[in-house]
Motif scaffolding. Structure first.
Motif, PDB file in Angstrom:
ATOM      1  N   ASN A 164      84.320  48.408  -7.537  1.00 40.95           N
ATOM      2  CA  ASN A 164      84.340  46.955  -7.327  1.00 40.95           C
ATOM      3  C   ASN A 164      83.381  46.257  -8.295  1.00 40.95           C
ATOM      4  O   ASN A 164      83.696  45.199  -8.824  1.00 40.95           O
ATOM      5  N   HIS A 165      82.236  46.867  -8.514  1.00 44.58           N
ATOM      6  CA  HIS A 165      81.273  46.296  -9.454  1.00 44.58           C
ATOM      7  C   HIS A 165      81.864  46.274 -10.860  1.00 44.58           C
ATOM      8  O   HIS A 165      81.755  45.288 -11.584  1.00 44.58           O
TER       9      HIS A 165
ATOM     10  N   ASN B 131      83.998  42.078  -0.239  1.00 47.64           N
ATOM     11  CA  ASN B 131      82.546  42.200  -0.261  1.00 47.64           C
ATOM     12  C   ASN B 131      82.153  43.620   0.135  1.00 47.64           C
ATOM     13  O   ASN B 131      82.997  44.430   0.524  1.00 47.64           O
ATOM     14  N   TRP B 132      80.858  43.894   0.066  1.00 45.65           N
ATOM     15  CA  TRP B 132      80.368  45.239   0.347  1.00 45.65           C
ATOM     16  C   TRP B 132      80.603  45.632   1.807  1.00 45.65           C
ATOM     17  O   TRP B 132      80.937  46.780   2.101  1.00 45.65           O
TER      18      TRP B 132
ATOM     19  N   ASN C 139      90.390  45.609  -5.103  1.00 45.09           N
ATOM     20  CA  ASN C 139      89.012  45.289  -4.778  1.00 45.09           C
ATOM     21  C   ASN C 139      88.849  44.786  -3.353  1.00 45.09           C
ATOM     22  O   ASN C 139      89.724  44.124  -2.811  1.00 45.09           O
TER      23      ASN C 139
ATOM     24  N   ALA D  34      84.457  43.530 -11.238  1.00 41.46           N
ATOM     25  CA  ALA D  34      84.012  42.259 -10.659  1.00 41.46           C
ATOM     26  C   ALA D  34      84.561  41.046 -11.391  1.00 41.46           C
ATOM     27  O   ALA D  34      84.848  40.028 -10.771  1.00 41.46           O
ATOM     28  N   ASN D  35      84.720  41.140 -12.690  1.00 36.69           N
ATOM     29  CA  ASN D  35      85.191  39.991 -13.458  1.00 36.69           C
ATOM     30  C   ASN D  35      86.689  40.027 -13.725  1.00 36.69           C
ATOM     31  O   ASN D  35      87.205  39.241 -14.493  1.00 36.69           O
TER      32      ASN D  35
ATOM     33  N   SER E 259      82.220  51.080  -4.218  1.00 38.01           N
ATOM     34  CA  SER E 259      81.283  50.015  -4.596  1.00 38.01           C
ATOM     35  C   SER E 259      81.149  49.944  -6.112  1.00 38.01           C
ATOM     36  O   SER E 259      81.147  48.859  -6.698  1.00 38.01           O
ATOM     37  N   ASP E 260      81.043  51.105  -6.735  1.00 37.45           N
ATOM     38  CA  ASP E 260      80.934  51.160  -8.194  1.00 37.45           C
ATOM     39  C   ASP E 260      82.195  50.594  -8.846  1.00 37.45           C
ATOM     40  O   ASP E 260      82.112  49.837  -9.809  1.00 37.45           O
TER      41      ASP E 260
END
Length: 186
Positions: A159-160, A174-175, A171, A163-164, A156-157
């Motif tokens: 992917n965050h 979604n979660w 990636n 994110a851009n 999750s970290d």
């Protein structure tokens, strides 16, 4: 379309040389090219440095907890002829943690499995820290499925963080897709 702004080209090498020479620092184009050639060879291994940031953080955490400055984490691909699990780990107390993986796994699946294996080491460090700090809650039993919970946080970290950036091979969409991938390991 890839961003070529930071690609090193012959023109950029010439600019490096001329810029340093212009300020009175004598460097040769041959030396700059040689450094770049070695750099390229060195960085080809970056793809194999899966989850490098969290790996380094956990390694340092484990070193601190155990007061062992030589502890290492190593990623080792299975040999093609070996019939093994998709991913696994071996802990050598006081020395190293080795994560074995199939190098031909899709990158997203590989990162999920490696994050799960790092979760085992993280939990071992937490258990080890408990020996030194009696105020911590007691954790007993297997490190399953909590190693996957750690993996969920890790992916999750990541992917965050990305994110851009268009990182479709790495990636998750979604979660819930992250959660589903770790539930599939159970």
């Amino acid at each position: 379309m890839p961003n070529i702004e930071f690609d090193i080209t012959e023109e950029k090498i010439d600019r490096i040389v001329s810029s340093y020479n212009a300020i009175g620092v004598d460097i040769s184009k041959e030396n700059v090219k040689h450094i770049y050639d070695v750099f390229i060879k060195l960085t080809t291994n970056i793809k194999g440095q899966y989850l490098a940031h969290i790996t380094r953080v956990i390694k340092n955490y484990f070193r601190d907890v155990t007061q062992n400055p030589l502890f290492i984490i190593k990623y080792t691909p299975y040999l093609c002829s070996e019939k093994k699990l998709k991913c696994g780990a071996a802990f050598y107390p006081g020395r190293r943690f080795v994560i074995f993986y199939q190098p031909d796994l899709p990158e997203k699946e590989l990162r999920v499995r490696l994050a799960h294996e790092l979760g085992h080491l993280f939990l071992l460090a937490v258990i080890e820290q408990k020996k030194y700090d009696k105020r911590l809650p007691v954790y007993e039993g297997t490190t399953e499925p909590l190693s996957s919970v750690f993996g969920i946080f890790t992916i999750s970290d990541k992917n965050h963080f990305y994110a851009n950036v268009h990182e479709s091979d790495r990636n998750h969409k979604n979660w819930n897709a992250i959660l589903d991938d770790f539930l599939a390991l159970a």
